[in-house]
Scaffold this active site. Structure first.
Site, PDB file in Angstrom:
ATOM      1  N   SER A 120       0.801  -1.207   0.000  1.00 16.38           N
ATOM      2  CA  SER A 120       0.000   0.000   0.000  1.00 16.38           C
ATOM      3  C   SER A 120       0.846   1.274   0.000  1.00 16.38           C
ATOM      4  O   SER A 120       1.527   1.572  -0.974  1.00 16.38           O
ATOM      5  CB  SER A 120      -0.944  -0.056   1.200  1.00 16.38           C
ATOM      6  OG  SER A 120      -2.089   0.700   0.971  1.00 16.38           O
ATOM      7  N   ASP A 180      10.444   4.560 -10.195  1.00 13.78           N
ATOM      8  CA  ASP A 180      10.109   5.224 -11.457  1.00 13.78           C
ATOM      9  C   ASP A 180      10.962   6.459 -11.698  1.00 13.78           C
ATOM     10  O   ASP A 180      11.272   6.802 -12.843  1.00 13.78           O
ATOM     11  CB  ASP A 180       8.631   5.599 -11.474  1.00 13.78           C
ATOM     12  CG  ASP A 180       7.725   4.406 -11.761  1.00 13.78           C
ATOM     13  OD1 ASP A 180       8.250   3.275 -11.840  1.00 13.78           O
ATOM     14  OD2 ASP A 180       6.503   4.586 -11.911  1.00 13.78           O
ATOM     15  N   LYS A 231      -0.990  -3.883  -3.436  1.00 13.49           N
ATOM     16  CA  LYS A 231      -2.258  -3.236  -3.092  1.00 13.49           C
ATOM     17  C   LYS A 231      -2.271  -1.854  -3.736  1.00 13.49           C
ATOM     18  O   LYS A 231      -1.633  -0.932  -3.256  1.00 13.49           O
ATOM     19  CB  LYS A 231      -2.442  -3.115  -1.584  1.00 13.49           C
ATOM     20  CG  LYS A 231      -3.750  -2.433  -1.194  1.00 13.49           C
ATOM     21  CD  LYS A 231      -3.899  -2.340   0.311  1.00 13.49           C
ATOM     22  CE  LYS A 231      -5.215  -1.661   0.676  1.00 13.49           C
ATOM     23  NZ  LYS A 231      -5.192  -0.212   0.343  1.00 13.49           N
TER      24      LYS A 231
END
Length: 439
Positions: A345, A356, A370
């Protein structure tokens, strides 16, 4: 009517005032059924009773007390099949109530049935992240998020395959650690109640209690032929969510166990202290971090990332909300992020953004997966509904729900060696990566 309040969360599940944090995770076989578990099964059968226990009286009672609004309805007006609030469901629930009253062998508490009916309709969504909380449960959650709570000091999760509650980690210096409880122990009994098949919050409710009182917790441990019984004294525990250390060669270590209300200040302080030591590289440990508050994790990300998107969400209508970083506090040193299958999460938001933006090396095993966000909707009677309201995406547009984030370098934890002598092969590898980058 008083307007509901909203708070977004990306935690795995809820925390309760017991020294126990929660996750969607596993139990072992027993033929015993406890009363709480039986009632939950019965109450789930009343899931369509969101508006009724005693016929139309309950509907008018709710509206008059501001719990629901008579002007805010969902579904097509006039279409009985699209609404659970209709004459037939009211009649059926009244029959069920009378049947229980007439034939059920035990005494029935009407309030328990009522709360169970509300919880049942949320459970009927089939979403493990949506839930209904009574006023008392919500108060417990708020108390622990403030940083101090009473309990045993353990992080637990529900292992769906085993259908048992599993210990994920124990807090250093806590009653759980002092008793000898370990990560990966399965809770078999609490007192005389068998915990097999029980809901996570029911097990937590059995464990929690006033400070300086004792609770007996029986666990099953791998390679141990017999259950192990711990007699644990509950006490006040400060909710320390950030731990830090300084290693040789200018390498610093910061562990975040969850993203709670207190976490931002704790992380800010830890980062400042490590910078004072002459930090040249940082290991950020997000292993077994189940998630937490969305605002907390984005604020922490703003102390690490360059300018750009941290994460963005999209709801059922396609509305997009972006959380961005101005890059003014970008961390410009070698960074390694430790993750595992219990990194979930909010911790995946941070790990995904770092990956990224190519700000660090993710090391360990693929994260939990999640990729959805919950909203807490506070009703005016003190109860709270938590609903999954949107999906989140990493800066590159990846939704990791049920997929997880793959680390840049895969490395399993040598659990046997760690339990034997405390050697953490993942941590040692992280140190070497930073040393190589510094050289």
């Amino acid at each position: 009517m008083e307007q509901p309040e909203f708070e977004e969360s990306v935690t795995q599940d809820k925390k309760i005032d017991t020294g126990i944090d929660t996750q969607i995770d596993t139990q072992i076989d027993t033929k015993h059924k406890n009363t709480a578990n039986y009632w939950r099964g019965l109450i789930t059968g009343l899931a369509i009773a969101l508006i009724l226990i005693c016929g139309t009286y309950v509907v008018s009672h709710w509206v008059s007390h501001g719990v629901v609004s008579s002007t805010n309805t969902i579904g097509t007006q006039g279409s009985r099949n699209q609404s659970i609030v209709n004459r037939m469901t009211m009649q059926k629930l009244k029959v069920l109530q009378e049947t229980i009253k007439e034939y059920y062998v035990e005494e029935v508490d009407a309030k328990t049935l009522e709360e169970g009916a509300y919880a049942g309709i949320i459970k009927a969504l089939g979403d493990p992240y949506s839930a209904y909380y009574t006023a008392k449960e919500w108060e417990d959650i708020k108390n622990q998020s403030k940083g101090v709570y009473f309990g045993i000091g353990a992080t637990v999760g529900k292992d769906m395959e085993m259908n048992m509650v599993r210990i994920l980690q124990v807090t250093p210096g806590s009653p759980a650690e002092e008793s000898g409880m370990r990560a990966d122990d399965y809770i078999y009994k609490v007192g005389d109640t068998y915990a097999k098949g029980m809901e996570l919050e029911d097990v937590i409710a059995l464990i929690k209690g006033p400070a300086d009182t004792k609770v007996s917790v029986t666990v099953l441990r791998k390679k141990e032929p017999e259950p192990i019984v711990f007699e644990i004294t509950r006490r006040e525990i400060e909710n320390i969510t950030v731990h830090h250390e300084t290693y040789k060669k200018g390498i610093s270590y910061i562990q975040i166990t969850e993203f709670d209300d207190v976490t931002l200040d704790q992380f800010t302080e830890a980062l400042a202290m490590e910078k004072e030591t002459g930090m040249k590289g940082l290991i950020l440990d997000l292993r077994n971090n189940l998630g937490g508050n969305l605002n907390t994790v984005t604020e922490i990300a703003r102390k690490i990332l360059p300018e750009g998107i941290i994460v963005y969400t999209e709801d059922k209508y396609g509305k997009r909300v972006e959380y961005t970083c101005d890059g003014k506090n970008e961390l410009k040193i070698p960074l390694v992020v430790l993750v595992n299958e219990n990194s979930a999460s909010a911790s995946e938001i941070l790990a995904g953004a770092i990956k990224d933006h190519d700000k660090g090396t993710l090391l360990g095993t693929t994260t939990y997966g999640k990729g959805v966000v919950q909203r807490f909707i506070n009703l005016s009677d003190g109860t709270v509904v938590k609903l999954t309201v949107s999906r989140y995406f990493t800066p590159n547009g990846n939704n990791i729900h049920k997929i997880g984030i793959q680390p840049n370098e895969e490395l399993e934890l040598d659990a046997e060696r760690y339990l034997k002598n405390g050697y953490d092969n993942q941590l040692e590898r992280a140190k070497k990566i930073i040393e190589e980058q510094l050289s």
